[in-house]
Motif scaffolding. Structure first.
Motif, mmCIF file in Angstrom:
data_model
loop_
_atom_site.group_PDB
_atom_site.id
_atom_site.type_symbol
_atom_site.label_atom_id
_atom_site.label_comp_id
_atom_site.label_asym_id
_atom_site.label_seq_id
_atom_site.Cartn_x
_atom_site.Cartn_y
_atom_site.Cartn_z
ATOM 1 N N ALA A 220 0.857 -1.834 -0.108
ATOM 2 C CA ALA A 220 0.074 -0.127 -0.019
ATOM 3 C C ALA A 220 0.531 1.608 -0.187
ATOM 4 C CB ALA A 220 -1.008 0.294 1.492
ATOM 5 N N LEU A 221 1.685 0.978 0.629
ATOM 6 C CA LEU A 221 2.815 2.270 0.428
ATOM 7 C C LEU A 221 3.504 3.314 -1.160
ATOM 8 C CD1 LEU A 221 4.542 4.804 2.868
ATOM 9 C CD2 LEU A 221 5.862 2.777 3.539
ATOM 10 N N ILE A 222 4.186 1.777 -1.098
ATOM 11 C CA ILE A 222 5.056 1.752 -2.948
ATOM 12 C C ILE A 222 3.830 2.160 -3.469
ATOM 13 C CG2 ILE A 222 5.739 1.010 -4.424
ATOM 14 C CD1 ILE A 222 7.162 -0.970 -1.921
ATOM 15 N N ALA A 223 2.093 1.334 -3.644
ATOM 16 C CA ALA A 223 1.394 2.113 -4.594
ATOM 17 C C ALA A 223 1.329 3.345 -3.861
ATOM 18 C CB ALA A 223 0.084 1.374 -4.327
ATOM 19 N N LEU A 224 0.834 4.083 -2.752
ATOM 20 C CA LEU A 224 1.094 5.284 -2.790
ATOM 21 C C LEU A 224 1.917 6.616 -3.354
ATOM 22 C CD1 LEU A 224 -0.827 5.188 1.203
ATOM 23 C CD2 LEU A 224 -1.878 6.317 -1.343
ATOM 24 N N ILE A 225 2.792 6.518 -2.767
ATOM 25 C CA ILE A 225 4.609 6.802 -2.662
ATOM 26 C C ILE A 225 4.261 6.293 -5.247
ATOM 27 C CG2 ILE A 225 7.024 6.168 -3.881
ATOM 28 C CD1 ILE A 225 7.074 5.251 -1.039
ATOM 29 N N ALA A 226 4.243 5.266 -5.750
ATOM 30 C CA ALA A 226 3.935 5.384 -6.865
ATOM 31 C C ALA A 226 2.719 5.830 -7.641
ATOM 32 C CB ALA A 226 3.300 3.914 -7.275
ATOM 33 N N GLU A 227 1.599 6.412 -7.124
ATOM 34 C CA GLU A 227 0.887 7.527 -6.874
ATOM 35 C C GLU A 227 0.884 8.778 -7.654
ATOM 36 O OE1 GLU A 227 -4.333 8.101 -6.281
ATOM 37 O OE2 GLU A 227 -2.861 6.711 -4.989
ATOM 38 N N ALA A 228 1.633 8.877 -5.895
ATOM 39 C CA ALA A 228 1.760 10.721 -5.915
ATOM 40 C C ALA A 228 3.276 10.851 -7.497
ATOM 41 C CB ALA A 228 2.509 10.610 -4.470
ATOM 42 N N LEU A 229 3.571 10.396 -7.354
ATOM 43 C CA LEU A 229 4.875 10.164 -8.309
ATOM 44 C C LEU A 229 4.349 10.858 -9.745
ATOM 45 C CD1 LEU A 229 7.662 7.243 -7.301
ATOM 46 C CD2 LEU A 229 7.678 9.754 -7.368
ATOM 47 N N PHE A 230 2.895 10.124 -10.072
ATOM 48 C CA PHE A 230 2.200 9.669 -11.176
ATOM 49 C C PHE A 230 1.888 11.246 -11.714
ATOM 50 C CE2 PHE A 230 -1.301 8.794 -14.287
ATOM 51 C CZ PHE A 230 -0.903 9.443 -15.079
ATOM 52 N N LEU A 231 1.246 11.492 -9.888
ATOM 53 C CA LEU A 231 0.079 12.489 -10.372
ATOM 54 C C LEU A 231 1.305 14.002 -10.744
ATOM 55 C CD1 LEU A 231 -2.457 11.932 -6.911
ATOM 56 C CD2 LEU A 231 -2.367 12.033 -9.965
ATOM 57 N N GLY A 232 2.073 13.501 -9.962
ATOM 58 C CA GLY A 232 3.332 15.093 -9.669
ATOM 59 C C GLY A 232 4.357 14.723 -11.317
ATOM 60 N N SER A 233 3.901 13.797 -12.135
ATOM 61 C CA SER A 233 4.804 13.587 -13.435
ATOM 62 C C SER A 233 3.789 14.626 -14.140
ATOM 63 C CB SER A 233 5.228 12.568 -13.514
ATOM 64 O OG SER A 233 3.648 11.693 -14.197
ATOM 65 N N LEU A 234 2.063 14.447 -13.933
ATOM 66 C CA LEU A 234 1.456 14.852 -14.615
ATOM 67 C C LEU A 234 1.568 16.535 -15.170
ATOM 68 C CD1 LEU A 234 -1.970 13.155 -13.954
ATOM 69 C CD2 LEU A 234 -0.894 12.627 -16.008
ATOM 70 N N ALA A 235 1.563 16.876 -14.003
ATOM 71 C CA ALA A 235 1.885 18.479 -13.485
ATOM 72 C C ALA A 235 2.935 18.520 -13.874
ATOM 73 C CB ALA A 235 1.647 18.864 -11.747
ATOM 74 N N THR A 236 4.385 17.956 -14.074
ATOM 75 C CA THR A 236 5.372 18.676 -14.832
ATOM 76 C C THR A 236 6.135 18.482 -16.017
ATOM 77 O OG1 THR A 236 6.931 16.749 -13.710
ATOM 78 C CG2 THR A 236 6.144 18.877 -12.097
ATOM 79 N N LEU A 237 5.282 16.714 -16.585
ATOM 80 C CA LEU A 237 6.121 16.225 -17.619
ATOM 81 C C LEU A 237 5.103 16.530 -19.255
ATOM 82 C CD1 LEU A 237 6.328 13.023 -16.405
ATOM 83 C CD2 LEU A 237 7.922 14.482 -16.828
#
Length: 193
Positions: free
Chosen positions: A21-38
């Protein structure tokens, strides 16, 4: 949801699920962060990278589970080809081999005196009950001498007999009674009816 109920749910979840669950949350946060910057053309790559992280984590957890299951199975399986699988019992291989034989084969391999003792106990306990150590010593004193107890010990360790402490003593030594083990009785009944 009340805090107490949340705490109960979190305590019931195993560590591997919490890590996933922790890794899933981190992966989701990375993906959401990439949506704003990439740029939008690279969003698919970010999504693939997050999916790979989750798949690798899940694969690691499955690998750990499989390893644990195999370890438990090897510890519970005495017939395993691994020479160390029964090392926790410290039983020599020749004795393990002897004990793996059917009772009737083991019985035929016993000395004449031990077979006589076993026959006597079988006859005396046919209707149930047990035979006292004193009665066995009296019965076999002429044939076996003072070694009746040790013959009975061998028969017990080979699985033929069950020794019951009577609570009596002869000097400082406890006295026992003997009856057929349930495993031996079961095999005898299935063979002889």
């Amino acid at each position: 949801m009340p805090n107490e109920k949340r705490m109960n749910i979190l305590q019931a979840i195993d560590s591997r699920t919490k890590v996933m669950a922790l890794i899933a949350l981190i992966a989701e946060a990375l993906f959401l962060g990439s949506l704003a910057t990439l740029p939008s053309s690279e969003t698919l790559y970010a999504l693939i990278a997050c999916a790979v992280i989750l798949i690798v984590t899940l694969g690691g957890i499955v690998l750990v589970e499989v390893t644990e299951i195999r370890t438990k199975r090897a510890a519970l399986n005495p017939d395993s080809k691994d020479s160390h699988s029964c090392s926790h019992t410290n039983i020599p291989e020749n004795i393990r081999n002897e004990l793996s034989l059917p009772f009737l084969v083991r019985r035929d391999k016993q000395s004449e005196d031990q077979r006589e003792i076993l026959d006597f106990i079988e006859r005396r306990t046919a209707a149930g009950g047990s035979v006292s150590q004193k009665e066995l010593e009296d019965q076999f004193a002429k044939h076996v001498g003072r070694y009746v107890y040790w013959r009975l010990e061998v028969l017990q360790y080979l699985g033929f007999l069950q020794k019951v402490d009577t609570g009596e003593k002869h000097g400082d030594k406890p006295r026992f009674s003997y009856k057929l083990s349930s495993e031996y009785k079961k095999e005898r009944t299935s063979t002889f009816g």
